[in-house]
Structure formats: structure tokens, C-alpha cells
Enzyme design. Structure first.
Site, mmCIF file in Angstrom:
data_model
loop_
_atom_site.group_PDB
_atom_site.id
_atom_site.type_symbol
_atom_site.label_atom_id
_atom_site.label_comp_id
_atom_site.label_asym_id
_atom_site.label_seq_id
_atom_site.Cartn_x
_atom_site.Cartn_y
_atom_site.Cartn_z
ATOM 1 N N ASP A 159 -4.627 3.932 -2.394
ATOM 2 C CA ASP A 159 -6.091 4.256 -1.236
ATOM 3 C C ASP A 159 -6.099 5.532 -1.747
ATOM 4 O OD1 ASP A 159 -5.993 1.949 0.419
ATOM 5 O OD2 ASP A 159 -4.043 2.235 1.078
ATOM 6 N N HIS A 172 -1.014 -1.370 -4.452
ATOM 7 C CA HIS A 172 -2.413 -0.466 -4.638
ATOM 8 C C HIS A 172 -2.301 1.011 -3.556
ATOM 9 C CE1 HIS A 172 -6.359 -1.875 -1.686
ATOM 10 N NE2 HIS A 172 -5.882 -0.987 -0.728
ATOM 11 N N MET A 176 -12.040 -5.896 3.858
ATOM 12 C CA MET A 176 -11.543 -4.943 4.585
ATOM 13 C C MET A 176 -11.530 -5.949 6.166
ATOM 14 S SD MET A 176 -10.408 -2.139 3.500
ATOM 15 C CE MET A 176 -9.561 -1.481 4.740
ATOM 16 N N MET A 208 -9.224 8.135 -0.195
ATOM 17 C CA MET A 208 -9.978 8.529 1.098
ATOM 18 C C MET A 208 -10.957 9.921 0.319
ATOM 19 S SD MET A 208 -7.201 6.907 4.103
ATOM 20 C CE MET A 208 -6.846 5.307 4.054
ATOM 21 N N ASP A 266 -7.474 -6.508 2.847
ATOM 22 C CA ASP A 266 -6.115 -5.283 4.383
ATOM 23 C C ASP A 266 -6.827 -5.272 4.804
ATOM 24 O OD1 ASP A 266 -5.742 -2.620 3.066
ATOM 25 O OD2 ASP A 266 -7.266 -1.731 2.050
ATOM 26 N N SER A 296 0.799 -1.256 -0.187
ATOM 27 C CA SER A 296 0.242 -0.376 0.741
ATOM 28 C C SER A 296 0.794 1.509 0.117
ATOM 29 C CB SER A 296 -0.805 -0.407 1.335
ATOM 30 O OG SER A 296 -1.636 1.386 1.611
ATOM 31 N N GLY A 304 -9.536 3.998 6.243
ATOM 32 C CA GLY A 304 -9.516 4.853 6.459
ATOM 33 C C GLY A 304 -7.587 4.646 7.199
ATOM 34 N N HIS A 309 -8.324 1.703 -4.642
ATOM 35 C CA HIS A 309 -9.165 1.559 -4.060
ATOM 36 C C HIS A 309 -9.555 2.240 -2.940
ATOM 37 C CE1 HIS A 309 -9.677 -0.283 0.627
ATOM 38 N NE2 HIS A 309 -10.837 0.397 0.348
HETATM 39 C C1 DX5 Z 1 -6.879 1.484 5.003
HETATM 40 C C2 DX5 Z 1 -6.229 0.969 3.843
HETATM 41 C C3 DX5 Z 1 -5.361 0.686 3.355
HETATM 42 C C4 DX5 Z 1 -4.025 0.395 4.421
HETATM 43 C C5 DX5 Z 1 -3.406 -1.090 4.907
HETATM 44 O O1 DX5 Z 1 -7.762 1.816 4.747
HETATM 45 O O2 DX5 Z 1 -7.514 0.459 3.159
HETATM 46 O O3 DX5 Z 1 -4.970 -0.627 2.775
HETATM 47 O O4 DX5 Z 1 -2.859 1.080 3.829
HETATM 48 O O5 DX5 Z 1 -2.556 -0.474 6.237
HETATM 49 P P1 DX5 Z 1 -2.189 -1.574 6.721
HETATM 50 O O6 DX5 Z 1 -1.070 -2.352 6.206
HETATM 51 O O7 DX5 Z 1 -0.683 -0.884 7.725
HETATM 52 O O8 DX5 Z 1 -2.889 -2.136 8.035
HETATM 53 ZN ZN ZN Z 2 -6.702 -0.186 0.868
#
Ligand code: DX5
Ligand code: ZN
Length: 224
Positions: A35, A33, A137, A37, A175, A8, A142, A66
Site C-alpha cells: 500500500d 499487497h 475498496m 499512500m 481490500d 497487506s 488510508g 496499490h
Molecule cells: C487501506 C489499505 C489496505 C489495508 C487493509 O487503505 O488499502 O490494504 O492495509 O488493512 P485491513 O485488512 O486491516 O483492513
Molecule cells: Zn490496499
């Protein structure tokens, strides 16, 4: 096909983004990956199109985007243009999910649906055959660096059994809170794609951590 590792980018050093992208390029990782938000669907804001385009400029592996945003339909074509290979939307953010999945496919991308920890996999029964991937998830979305929710293992196993009937090639991605300590259990439950943020980027050697995650055994199914 062996299981896939998707580091990620959220956990990367944004002041050295090109360096961290090159690290992933030269590692055994399979996907980036990414992310997104919006501060509405989740209580955090990450980044948008300029950063994704910058990642795409250097990335030599597919971008797995994502979307933790409300009303993703509005932006699907732009995410495709920005370089997404896979676009995953949240079940909880899509009242017309079938239409959203059609739009992702029409934009030339693989389509995924993400489920929050409280959302049962059974709600996907009537859309499962249309999906390329489901993202379970294993933390509340977040933030990176949270603790893995162990109930996710049961959800993966239940989804794998559902998919065996209608869509055996479905990829199951997981994830949140993933590291070397639980990767084997996730694969055994039926996961195909492991996302790892802090486990990779906080490691002394991110490249070696990716290699270690890639070598974990226990995969339940081997898709062709
Ligand atoms: C959380 C994200 C994840 C996050 C995972 O909302 O969707 O992709 O980056 O991070 P780790 O691996 O640190 O839990
Ligand atoms: Zn993610």
C-alpha cells in the site's frame, strides 16, 4: 485457479520487515499487497520506493502494488522497476485512465483499477475489457484496521456480472476489513483476491490465519 490471498505489508512490523516477508514467503499466501499512500489522495503517508525495493529483495511472490496517490502516471515506470507485478491505480485519481492503463501494460505489469466505496462499478464499463483486475475498496482507503463496508458485496456481484460479458478472466480484488468472518461471503459474491492486513498480522499465528483464509470455500467462479 483457487482464490488468492494477499497479506497487506502495511500491517507488518517495519522494524522486523525481513522476518515478516519470510513469514509470507513460507505461508500459503499468493501475493504481497503493498500500500503506497501519499498524504494527498488519502490522509496518511505509508512508504515509497526504498521500502518497496527492500520488500522485493526478499519476497518470493508477486508484489501487488496499490497506489493511493495522485498523478500515478508520473511514477509507473519506477514502480515497475522497483519490482511491482501488478500496479493498481485509483479511478478517482486518474482523469486519463485509459492512458494510465496503457502505461502500466507498457511497463510490463498487470493493470488494476481501484474504486473507493462511493464509486459505482458501472463507471468502469468502457475500460473493463482493458483491465487485468479491479480492486473494490471495502473501507475508505488510508488506514488498516477499519470496519468492512457491507455494500461492497453488492458491488462485487454487480462487477462480476459486468465482467462476464466483456472480460471473464478479470480478477476482482477486495481490500479492507477482511477476515475469516466475511471471506466466504466475499468469495460467494464473486471475489478472486482477498487482501488482509490486521486479520493476518494481529493473529496469534499469521501463518495459520493465512492458511485459514486460503481454505475458505464459496468461490463463485473458477478461472482457468
Ligand atoms: C487501506 C489499505 C489496505 C489495508 C487493509 O487503505 O488499502 O490494504 O492495509 O488493512 P485491513 O485488512 O486491516 O483492513
Ligand atoms: Zn490496499
Amino acid at each position: 485457479m483457487p482464490h488468492l490471498i494477499a497479506p497487506s505489508v502495511l500491517a507488518a512490523d517495519f522494524a522486523n520487515l525481513q522476518r515478516d516477508i519470510e513469514m509470507i514467503n513460507s505461508s500459503q499466501a499468493d501475493w504481497f499487497h503493498v500500500d503506497v499512500m501519499d498524504g494527498v489522495f488519502v490522509p496518511n503517508i505509508s512508504f515509497g520506493f526504498p521500502v518497496i525495493e527492500a520488500i522485493k529483495k526478499y519476497a518470493k511472490k508477486p508484489l501487488d502494488v496499490h497506489l493511493m496517490i495522485v498523478n500515478p502516471d508520473q511514477y509507473i515506470e519506477r514502480f515497475a522497476e522497483a519490482g511491482a507485478a501488478v500496479i493498481t491505480v485509483h479511478y478517482e485519481a486518474c482523469p486519463h485512465l485509459h492512458r494510465t492503463i496503457q502505461a502500466i501494460h507498457a511497463a510490463g505489469c498487470k493493470a488494476g483499477v481501484a474504486l473507493n466505496p462511493h464509486t459505482p462499478v458501472t463507471l468502469l464499463k468502457d475500460i473493463l475489457a482493458d483491465l487485468d483486475m479491479v480492486l473494490i475498496m471495502s473501507v475508505n482507503p488510508g488506514f488498516g484496521g477499519q470496519k468492512f463496508i457491507s455494500n461492497s458485496l453488492d458491488k462485487i456481484a454487480e462487477l462480476r456480472a459486468m465482467a462476464a460479458l466483456v472480460n471473464p478472466g478479470l480478477l476482482i480484488e477486495v481490500d479492507g476489513g477482511i477476515g475469516i468472518h466475511n471471506a466466504g461471503l466475499l468469495l460467494k459474491a464473486g471475489a478472486d483476491v482477498l487482501v488482509a492486513g490486521s486479520a493476518v498480522f494481529a493473529a496469534a499465528s499469521p501463518t495459520e490465519m493465512i492458511a485459514a483464509l486460503k481454505q475458505v470455500e464459496g468461490r463463485l467462479v473458477q478461472h482457468s
